[in-house]
Design an enzyme around this catalytic site. Structure first.
Site, PDB file in Angstrom:
ATOM      1  N   ALA A  94      -0.877  13.284  -3.050  1.00  0.00           N
ATOM      2  CA  ALA A  94      -1.990  13.461  -3.992  1.00  0.00           C
ATOM      3  C   ALA A  94      -1.665  12.930  -5.389  1.00  0.00           C
ATOM      4  O   ALA A  94      -2.437  13.134  -6.329  1.00  0.00           O
ATOM      5  CB  ALA A  94      -2.358  14.946  -4.069  1.00  0.00           C
ATOM      6  N   ARG A 129      -1.378   9.770  -6.292  1.00  0.00           N
ATOM      7  CA  ARG A 129      -1.968   8.452  -6.589  1.00  0.00           C
ATOM      8  C   ARG A 129      -3.102   8.178  -5.601  1.00  0.00           C
ATOM      9  O   ARG A 129      -3.256   8.880  -4.607  1.00  0.00           O
ATOM     10  CB  ARG A 129      -0.944   7.333  -6.347  1.00  0.00           C
ATOM     11  CG  ARG A 129       0.298   7.439  -7.114  1.00  0.00           C
ATOM     12  CD  ARG A 129       1.167   6.218  -6.891  1.00  0.00           C
ATOM     13  NE  ARG A 129       2.153   6.407  -5.831  1.00  0.00           N
ATOM     14  CZ  ARG A 129       2.413   5.511  -4.890  1.00  0.00           C
ATOM     15  NH1 ARG A 129       1.725   4.393  -4.833  1.00  0.00           N
ATOM     16  NH2 ARG A 129       3.337   5.740  -3.992  1.00  0.00           N
ATOM     17  N   THR A 142       6.247  12.723  -3.834  1.00  0.00           N
ATOM     18  CA  THR A 142       7.618  12.643  -3.315  1.00  0.00           C
ATOM     19  C   THR A 142       8.658  12.994  -4.378  1.00  0.00           C
ATOM     20  O   THR A 142       9.821  13.162  -4.050  1.00  0.00           O
ATOM     21  CB  THR A 142       7.929  11.230  -2.773  1.00  0.00           C
ATOM     22  OG1 THR A 142       7.740  10.289  -3.827  1.00  0.00           O
ATOM     23  CG2 THR A 142       7.048  10.881  -1.596  1.00  0.00           C
ATOM     24  N   ASP A 167       8.601  15.202   1.214  1.00  0.00           N
ATOM     25  CA  ASP A 167       8.968  13.930   1.845  1.00  0.00           C
ATOM     26  C   ASP A 167       8.731  14.094   3.340  1.00  0.00           C
ATOM     27  O   ASP A 167       9.488  14.787   4.028  1.00  0.00           O
ATOM     28  CB  ASP A 167      10.437  13.594   1.555  1.00  0.00           C
ATOM     29  CG  ASP A 167      10.865  12.320   2.266  1.00  0.00           C
ATOM     30  OD1 ASP A 167      10.029  11.704   2.963  1.00  0.00           O
ATOM     31  OD2 ASP A 167      12.043  11.940   2.132  1.00  0.00           O
ATOM     32  N   TYR A 172       2.397   0.222  11.415  1.00  0.00           N
ATOM     33  CA  TYR A 172       1.347   0.991  10.723  1.00  0.00           C
ATOM     34  C   TYR A 172       0.161   1.281  11.670  1.00  0.00           C
ATOM     35  O   TYR A 172      -0.320   2.416  11.770  1.00  0.00           O
ATOM     36  CB  TYR A 172       0.890   0.188   9.505  1.00  0.00           C
ATOM     37  CG  TYR A 172      -0.170   0.841   8.657  1.00  0.00           C
ATOM     38  CD1 TYR A 172       0.138   1.933   7.831  1.00  0.00           C
ATOM     39  CD2 TYR A 172      -1.485   0.363   8.650  1.00  0.00           C
ATOM     40  CE1 TYR A 172      -0.849   2.512   7.038  1.00  0.00           C
ATOM     41  CE2 TYR A 172      -2.459   0.939   7.853  1.00  0.00           C
ATOM     42  CZ  TYR A 172      -2.138   2.012   7.049  1.00  0.00           C
ATOM     43  OH  TYR A 172      -3.103   2.593   6.263  1.00  0.00           O
ATOM     44  N   ILE A 174      -9.390  -0.173   0.636  1.00  0.00           N
ATOM     45  CA  ILE A 174      -9.698   0.682  -0.511  1.00  0.00           C
ATOM     46  C   ILE A 174      -8.775   0.295  -1.673  1.00  0.00           C
ATOM     47  O   ILE A 174      -7.579   0.058  -1.460  1.00  0.00           O
ATOM     48  CB  ILE A 174      -9.464   2.169  -0.152  1.00  0.00           C
ATOM     49  CG1 ILE A 174     -10.213   2.566   1.136  1.00  0.00           C
ATOM     50  CG2 ILE A 174      -9.840   3.085  -1.321  1.00  0.00           C
ATOM     51  CD1 ILE A 174     -11.715   2.471   1.114  1.00  0.00           C
TER      52      ILE A 174
HETATM   53  P1  NAP Z   1      -0.836   4.941  -2.068  1.00  0.00           P
HETATM   54  O1  NAP Z   1      -1.658   4.626  -3.276  1.00  0.00           O
HETATM   55  O2  NAP Z   1       0.301   4.037  -1.714  1.00  0.00           O
HETATM   56  O3  NAP Z   1      -0.299   6.454  -2.187  1.00  0.00           O
HETATM   57  C1  NAP Z   1       0.524   6.975  -1.185  1.00  0.00           C
HETATM   58  C2  NAP Z   1       0.731   8.453  -1.404  1.00  0.00           C
HETATM   59  O4  NAP Z   1       1.596   8.926  -0.342  1.00  0.00           O
HETATM   60  C3  NAP Z   1       1.432   8.765  -2.708  1.00  0.00           C
HETATM   61  O5  NAP Z   1       0.957   9.978  -3.220  1.00  0.00           O
HETATM   62  C4  NAP Z   1       2.899   8.896  -2.292  1.00  0.00           C
HETATM   63  O6  NAP Z   1       3.665   9.758  -3.148  1.00  0.00           O
HETATM   64  C5  NAP Z   1       2.754   9.539  -0.910  1.00  0.00           C
HETATM   65  N1  NAP Z   1       3.937   9.277  -0.085  1.00  0.00           N
HETATM   66  C6  NAP Z   1       4.604   8.100   0.082  1.00  0.00           C
HETATM   67  N2  NAP Z   1       5.675   8.272   0.893  1.00  0.00           N
HETATM   68  C7  NAP Z   1       5.683   9.590   1.252  1.00  0.00           C
HETATM   69  C8  NAP Z   1       6.548  10.396   2.039  1.00  0.00           C
HETATM   70  N3  NAP Z   1       7.646   9.891   2.621  1.00  0.00           N
HETATM   71  N4  NAP Z   1       6.257  11.702   2.164  1.00  0.00           N
HETATM   72  C9  NAP Z   1       5.165  12.258   1.574  1.00  0.00           C
HETATM   73  N5  NAP Z   1       4.325  11.545   0.794  1.00  0.00           N
HETATM   74  C10 NAP Z   1       4.572  10.228   0.638  1.00  0.00           C
HETATM   75  O7  NAP Z   1      -1.748   4.973  -0.753  1.00  0.00           O
HETATM   76  P2  NAP Z   1      -3.348   5.091  -0.584  1.00  0.00           P
HETATM   77  O8  NAP Z   1      -3.891   3.710  -0.560  1.00  0.00           O
HETATM   78  O9  NAP Z   1      -3.908   6.075  -1.528  1.00  0.00           O
HETATM   79  O10 NAP Z   1      -3.417   5.612   0.930  1.00  0.00           O
HETATM   80  C11 NAP Z   1      -3.614   6.968   1.253  1.00  0.00           C
HETATM   81  C12 NAP Z   1      -3.851   7.073   2.755  1.00  0.00           C
HETATM   82  O11 NAP Z   1      -4.960   6.257   3.119  1.00  0.00           O
HETATM   83  C13 NAP Z   1      -2.670   6.576   3.589  1.00  0.00           C
HETATM   84  O12 NAP Z   1      -2.504   7.378   4.729  1.00  0.00           O
HETATM   85  C14 NAP Z   1      -3.101   5.180   4.004  1.00  0.00           C
HETATM   86  O13 NAP Z   1      -2.485   4.771   5.201  1.00  0.00           O
HETATM   87  C15 NAP Z   1      -4.589   5.374   4.161  1.00  0.00           C
HETATM   88  N6  NAP Z   1      -5.355   4.141   4.042  1.00  0.00           N
HETATM   89  C16 NAP Z   1      -5.376   3.412   2.887  1.00  0.00           C
HETATM   90  C17 NAP Z   1      -6.114   2.237   2.822  1.00  0.00           C
HETATM   91  C18 NAP Z   1      -6.182   1.390   1.583  1.00  0.00           C
HETATM   92  O14 NAP Z   1      -6.768   0.300   1.635  1.00  0.00           O
HETATM   93  N7  NAP Z   1      -5.648   1.812   0.461  1.00  0.00           N
HETATM   94  C19 NAP Z   1      -6.820   1.817   3.945  1.00  0.00           C
HETATM   95  C20 NAP Z   1      -6.782   2.580   5.107  1.00  0.00           C
HETATM   96  C21 NAP Z   1      -6.056   3.737   5.147  1.00  0.00           C
HETATM   97  P3  NAP Z   1       4.462   9.170  -4.442  1.00  0.00           P
HETATM   98  O15 NAP Z   1       3.426   8.882  -5.501  1.00  0.00           O
HETATM   99  O16 NAP Z   1       5.374  10.256  -4.835  1.00  0.00           O
HETATM  100  O17 NAP Z   1       5.171   7.934  -3.987  1.00  0.00           O
END
Ligand code: NAP
Length: 243
Positions: free
Chosen positions: A11, A13, A35, A57, A150, A183
């Site tokens: 949560a 980012r 994390t 984590d 993925y 997104i």
């Molecule tokens: P993001 O901006 O990269 O943020 C990832 C989040 O996950 C951050 O809060 C991060 O924490 C946390 N995280 C990373 N490694 C972790 C670990 N080992 N244990 C627990 N938390 C961890 O990603 P997002 O784009 O918001 O994506 C969120 C979800 O949507 C993901 O499941 C992704 O697969 C899915 N999704 C995203 C897209 C897209 O286009 N963005 C599309 C389809 C699906 P830190 O800040 O501490 O690193």
């Protein structure tokens, strides 16, 4: 709306941060994870309530156990809502993919989500009420070069969603998945400009989604209005993948 805490993983980012904010605005008591301790502190500060941000984590089962213990020590309310949002990518073409890249993505996106959900499920079963939303991706359905790890993790998450939904439906616990398309977030920023243009050609709405577009779908699935929906997938992709 049922009383009880809502947990949003990842949560700090992007999409998770938006889900967290929207749930706070709609009156939920929300806990978010990051994390790092700095990330967790920033979540508490953002919400304006102590002990709202925690370190997690998902690749480390001990960290998952610690999270659940700490929340139970710090808060008296039950955990009624779980949004499994945290996820990572480590892209590479199949032939070049290192065993670590495969394992890391599967460990965080699928195995970690399994452990956390299992630990929180017991109390939901006892309470005979719960809402679980898993953030998957359209890539788990349509595939994408460079993302075998993925896509496999997300397809697995959707299969887990359906199986668990069938196991716990009689206890008024719903389990659903949201499948975002492209997104705007740090994750999608890793894509090259050239590839982004190609992707846009396939999006009927001709724009990338915002984290808020995803948060609205999650909020609906957590709401009383979605009480009779379980084991389902909601696609939020601007018309890229029409089932
Ligand atoms: P993001 O901006 O990269 O943020 C990832 C989040 O996950 C951050 O809060 C991060 O924490 C946390 N995280 C990373 N490694 C972790 C670990 N080992 N244990 C627990 N938390 C961890 O990603 P997002 O784009 O918001 O994506 C969120 C979800 O949507 C993901 O499941 C992704 O697969 C899915 N999704 C995203 C897209 C897209 O286009 N963005 C599309 C389809 C699906 P830190 O800040 O501490 O690193």
């Amino acid at each position: 709306m049922k009383q009880g805490i809502a947990i949003v993983t990842g949560a700090s980012r992007g999409i998770g941060k938006e889900i967290l904010t929207s749930l706070v605005q709609s009156g939920h008591k929300v806990i978010g994870t990051a994390t790092t301790t700095n990330g967790a502190a920033a979540i508490s500060e953002m919400i304006g309530r102590e002990k709202s941000g925690y370190v997690l984590d998902l690749s480390d089962r001990e960290s998952i156990v610690r999270l659940v213990q700490s929340i139970k020590q710090d808060h008296s309310e039950p955990i009624s809502y779980l949004v499994n949002n945290a996820g990572i990518t480590q892209d590479n073409l199949m032939l070049r993919m290192k065993p670590d890249q495969w394992m890391n993505v599967l460990n965080v996106n699928l195995t970690g989500t399994f452990h956390l959900t299992q630990l929180l499920l017991k109390d939901m079963l006892k309470a005979r009420w719960g809402r679980i939303v898993n953030i998957s991706s359209i890539v788990g359905s349509i595939g994408n070069p460079g993302q075998v790890n993925y896509a496999a993790s997300k397809a697995g998450l959707e299969a887990m969603t359906r199986c668990l939904a069938a196991e716990v439906a009689a206890r008024q616990i719903t389990v659903n998945a949201v499948l975002p398309g492209y997104i705007q977030s740090d994750m999608s920023e890793q894509i090259s400009e050239g590839h982004k243009e190609k992707v846009l050609e396939h999006i009927a709405m001709k724009r990338f989604g915002s984290p808020a577009d995803v948060a609205h779908a999650v909020e609906f699935l957590l709401s009383d209005g979605a009480a009779y929906m379980t084991g389902q997938r909601i696609v939020v992709d601007g018309g890229m993948y029409m089932l």
